[in-house]
Design a protein around this motif. Structure first.
Motif, mmCIF file in Angstrom:
data_model
loop_
_atom_site.group_PDB
_atom_site.id
_atom_site.type_symbol
_atom_site.label_atom_id
_atom_site.label_comp_id
_atom_site.label_asym_id
_atom_site.label_seq_id
_atom_site.Cartn_x
_atom_site.Cartn_y
_atom_site.Cartn_z
ATOM 1 N N HIS A 1 1.164 -1.286 -0.471
ATOM 2 C CA HIS A 1 -0.519 -0.184 0.147
ATOM 3 C C HIS A 1 0.861 1.138 0.065
ATOM 4 O O HIS A 1 0.779 2.253 1.000
ATOM 5 N N GLY A 2 1.303 1.282 -0.685
ATOM 6 C CA GLY A 2 3.212 2.731 -0.955
ATOM 7 C C GLY A 2 1.826 3.759 -1.053
ATOM 8 O O GLY A 2 0.854 3.686 -2.445
ATOM 9 N N CYS A 3 1.371 5.564 -0.345
ATOM 10 C CA CYS A 3 1.249 5.908 -0.697
ATOM 11 C C CYS A 3 1.634 7.568 -0.601
ATOM 12 O O CYS A 3 2.991 6.999 -0.165
ATOM 13 N N PRO A 4 2.283 8.467 -0.787
ATOM 14 C CA PRO A 4 2.162 9.756 -0.688
ATOM 15 C C PRO A 4 2.786 10.193 0.556
ATOM 16 O O PRO A 4 2.140 9.410 1.726
ATOM 17 N N PRO A 5 3.594 10.128 0.915
ATOM 18 C CA PRO A 5 4.196 11.277 2.337
ATOM 19 C C PRO A 5 3.260 12.351 2.679
ATOM 20 O O PRO A 5 4.151 12.595 3.921
ATOM 21 N N SER A 6 2.574 12.328 1.999
ATOM 22 C CA SER A 6 2.229 13.856 2.718
ATOM 23 C C SER A 6 1.381 13.786 3.971
ATOM 24 O O SER A 6 1.482 14.782 4.317
ATOM 25 N N LEU A 7 1.006 12.813 4.371
ATOM 26 C CA LEU A 7 0.267 12.331 6.202
ATOM 27 C C LEU A 7 0.765 12.023 7.116
ATOM 28 O O LEU A 7 0.485 11.392 7.678
ATOM 29 N N GLN A 8 2.592 11.363 6.154
ATOM 30 C CA GLN A 8 3.895 10.604 7.063
ATOM 31 C C GLN A 8 3.682 9.732 7.953
ATOM 32 O O GLN A 8 3.244 9.095 8.986
ATOM 33 N N GLN A 9 3.061 8.792 6.706
ATOM 34 C CA GLN A 9 1.914 7.432 7.412
ATOM 35 C C GLN A 9 2.604 5.971 6.779
ATOM 36 O O GLN A 9 2.697 5.157 7.450
#
Length: 379
Positions: free
Chosen positions: A281-289
């Motif tokens: 589930h790689g996701c953008p670092p926008s929310l540091q998750q």
């Protein structure tokens, strides 16, 4: 699930945390890593409350806090430094765990301590189901049978490529850069500066040092390989501290550049193979998750495997994790797209007004995450 042979592919944060979580439950595993040594750690890392809660469960919170810098507030500002909104991080439920930043290498050193059963410069090239079991062939010419395989090898996962149906990585037309800088006169609390379709963030590491994160719309990847001088020019409409930060990039403070990508979680497992972390589930670092979700995956899957055979553990793992990781991915992408509205004047006005009126959106997001216990359904 005692006496089962487990292969972990990838020695990053997800793989190392899963290895440690297995050991807590009396299970062991072999790790293979494609890099010739420990993979590059990057510049810095942010750990919101849910990541710290997961690290506490792993027994590592005290060690992390010795290396990390904690904050009690964050600020959003325009590119010129004019404040748009601030938020207090000491209110419930955020006060249950600290929000910190630290050097990536320091976290990797903590996680890899005590790991011995690892082979570097090695990646799976073929997985074959034969009568004797699951045979894995590796790039170094070695082969071995394993009962279980867990892919923790990042968003461009080799395991996912070999054993799962098409699950393409989506490029979000944004490039990002990460590096360290010494700026003793800059405010010692996290600051997010938003410009047009770009942004720059300062995360204090203590004693005047900062983990710096920059991103910009980059549809054709023209900026992805930009030099520090070119990046400084691209961000020249920002406050002067940004230019001073870019000036410090060099051999001692390397620049880490990458495209911002995402992948929607589809298949959590296939037969006796499961995915965790960015491989799933790689996701953008926008929310540091990225880190928080990876450690949660590791804890949930390790606990399930210690109680059930994989035929039961893997479906339960998907049932427990799917809603949370899908929601985080959607919110992270949404946050990135909100930032990109600054490309146009009216979009920039609307975005800035939203920040003034509602405050930092990531704080409300963290509150929702902290209100849920990711381990409560592991029965």
């Amino acid at each position: 699930m005692a006496n089962k042979s487990i292969l972990i592919v990838g020695a990053g944060i997800a793989g190392l945390c899963f290895h440690r979580a297995l050991k807590q439950r009396g299970l062991d595993a072999t790790i293979v890593e494609k890099s010739p040594s420990w993979p590059p750690a990057g510049a810095g890392i942010c750990l919101p409350g849910n990541a710290m809660a997961a690290l506490q469960t792993l027994g590592l919170k005290h060690q992390v806090m010795q290396q990390a810098n904690q904050f009690s507030s964050i600020e959003y500002a325009k590119a010129n430094g004019k404040t748009l909104s601030t938020a207090n991080l000491d209110n419930a439920p955020l006060d249950e765990q600290p929000f910190v930043a630290m050097k990536s290498l320091a976290l990797l050193d903590i996680l890899k301590d005590g790991v011995e059963n690892i082979r570097f410069n090695c990646s799976p090239t073929k997985v074959e189901y034969v009568q004797e079991g699951t045979l894995v062939e590796f790039s170094d010419g070695y082969s071995q049978f394993f009962d279980l395989i867990v892919g923790a090898d990042g968003i461009h996962s080799k395991i996912r490529e070999l054993l799962f149906s098409a699950n393409p990585v989506q490029n979000l037309a944004v490039s990002c850069w990460r590096f360290l800088a010494y700026l003793p006169d800059v405010a010692q609390s996290p600051r997010y500066l938003v410009g047009n379709d770009d942004a720059f963030a300062f995360y204090p590491l203590g004693k005047g040092y900062f983990y710096c994160y920059a991103e910009s719309g980059d549809k054709n990847k023209q900026l992805l390989s930009a030099s520090p001088e070119q990046l400084a020019k691209h961000f020249q409409h920002y406050e002067t501290s940004v230019a001073r930060a870019f000036e410090q990039i060099g051999n001692a403070n390397p620049l880490f550049a990458s495209a911002v990508e995402t992948i929607t979680p589809k298949e959590f497992f296939n037969s006796n193979v499961a995915l965790i972390g960015d491989a799933l589930h790689g996701c953008p670092p926008s929310l540091q998750q990225g880190v928080g979700l990876a450690i949660e995956d590791a804890l949930v899957l390790a606990r399930l495997l210690s109680r059930y055979p994989y035929e039961q553990a893997f479906p339960r793992y998907e049932q427990i994790r799917r809603q949370r990781v899908t929601w985080v991915g959607e919110q992270s992408t949404r946050s990135l797209k909100l930032a990109s509205k600054g490309r146009f004047f009216h979009g920039r006005v609307a975005r800035n007004n939203t920040l003034r009126r509602k405050g930092p959106g990531n704080v409300a997001f963290w509150q929702k995450l902290m209100a849920q216990d990711p381990l409560k359904d592991v029965l």
